[in-house]
Motif scaffolding. Sequence first.
Motif: not given
Length: 463
Positions: A229-241
């Motif tokens: 469940a923690s993976i999607p938020s990190v993937e979203s952060g990668i897109i934002q950076y």
Amino acid sequence: MARIRFVLFMLFLSSLGVKGQQAEKYLSHPLPAGWQEQDAMFQQALPVDDHWWKVFEDVTLDSLIRVAVKQNPSALMAMNRMDMAKANLRIMRAGYYPSLSLDAGWSRQQTSGNTGTGQSQSRVGYFDAGVKMSWQADVFGAIRQRVKAQKESFAASREEYNATMVSLCAEVASAYFNLREAQQELGVLQRNALSQKAVVEITEVRYNTGLVSKLDVAQAKSVYYSTLASIPSVESGIIQYTNALAVLLGLYPQDVASSLENSHPLPDYIEPVEVGVPGQLLLRRPDVRAAERQVNAQAALLGASKSDWLPSFFLNGSLGYASHDMKDLTKRSSMTWSIAPSISWTIFNGGQRLNAVKLQRAQLDETINRFNNTVLTAVQEVDNAMSSYRNSIKQIVACREMVNQGKEAFKLSLDLYKQGLSPFQNVLDAQRSLLSYENALVQAQGYSLICLVQMYQALGGGW
């Protein structure tokens, strides 16, 4: 009396004119001899001046900064402002030269014969062509001082451009390290998810053989799915950076996503940093140099406003030809000329000049205070960055040991659980702790790199 006032005025101006290396005279307090942070991590050698990001030995970062320097919109706007300041300087320098104009024309007029003057009605027409000249002699330096002010403003715009570039390179490096940190965090989650899935399979085997209750399986799955469940938020952060980097590079996200999608390890950089001494900030930081230039410009404007108390000298003249007939226009007898030197000295204008001088003096005091505030902020930023970097290194060392012990604890707890010598709760605690420890290590490494970037930026690192 006017001569005495002029001499005093010129002496005052000479006391205001300073070079960049004499900026200390504007300081309200002398700069400290050294930084608060004094240990083996920081050396008092002259800091690296150009391309500080090459110490990370990351070719991707090098290429990103090269692109940003060429086409970042903020950098291009700073260059536009510099071009505008240069054009204003050339406009101001035009005051040194006379103004020339060419006039040519033909006129025809008729006078009335019924005005009671005794003259009969008549018509007159003539041709004329000539050159007119107007020039203000800069006897008391008003134009010179205003040119000097604009020259200092142009120099300040160049320093502001340099400051923009220093900030841009730091922002690109920071966004890049944030991206790599997020990618490493994603890798940590994915690795731990695989490990936790293996533990789920172990508990299922032990449950199916009747060695443990279904509680162990449920607890193992809860930890596993919590990590997923923690993976999607990190993937979203990668897109934002990635999107943030694209904006800094002056590109659209799809133009840079393919070159950044593959994970790359964070640079393992724990080295002493050359920071110099506080006094070198006056020569290195573009914002400090820009603030000094602005003080010089305001001092020149104050001098110009004082020179407005003195008379202005003008020279006007014209040379041309005038004739009733076009065929006689260029004859010697048709030549006309005039020369008219003049002086203008405003005796009273309701206190306008007096208050103009007061205004310029107040603005000079304001720019001096702004300069002092810039220097104080610069020293504070360097001290803060040094403290943050030094403590981030300590944090990395502790986190590495923490991760090593977490791995050992997980291995031991799992082995004991397989042998039936330890409750499953110990395995759960070890799993959660290991994930937290590895994330903390990645975050500490990323934070340390950001602190180092901020320190180079605070030192005015060249681009």
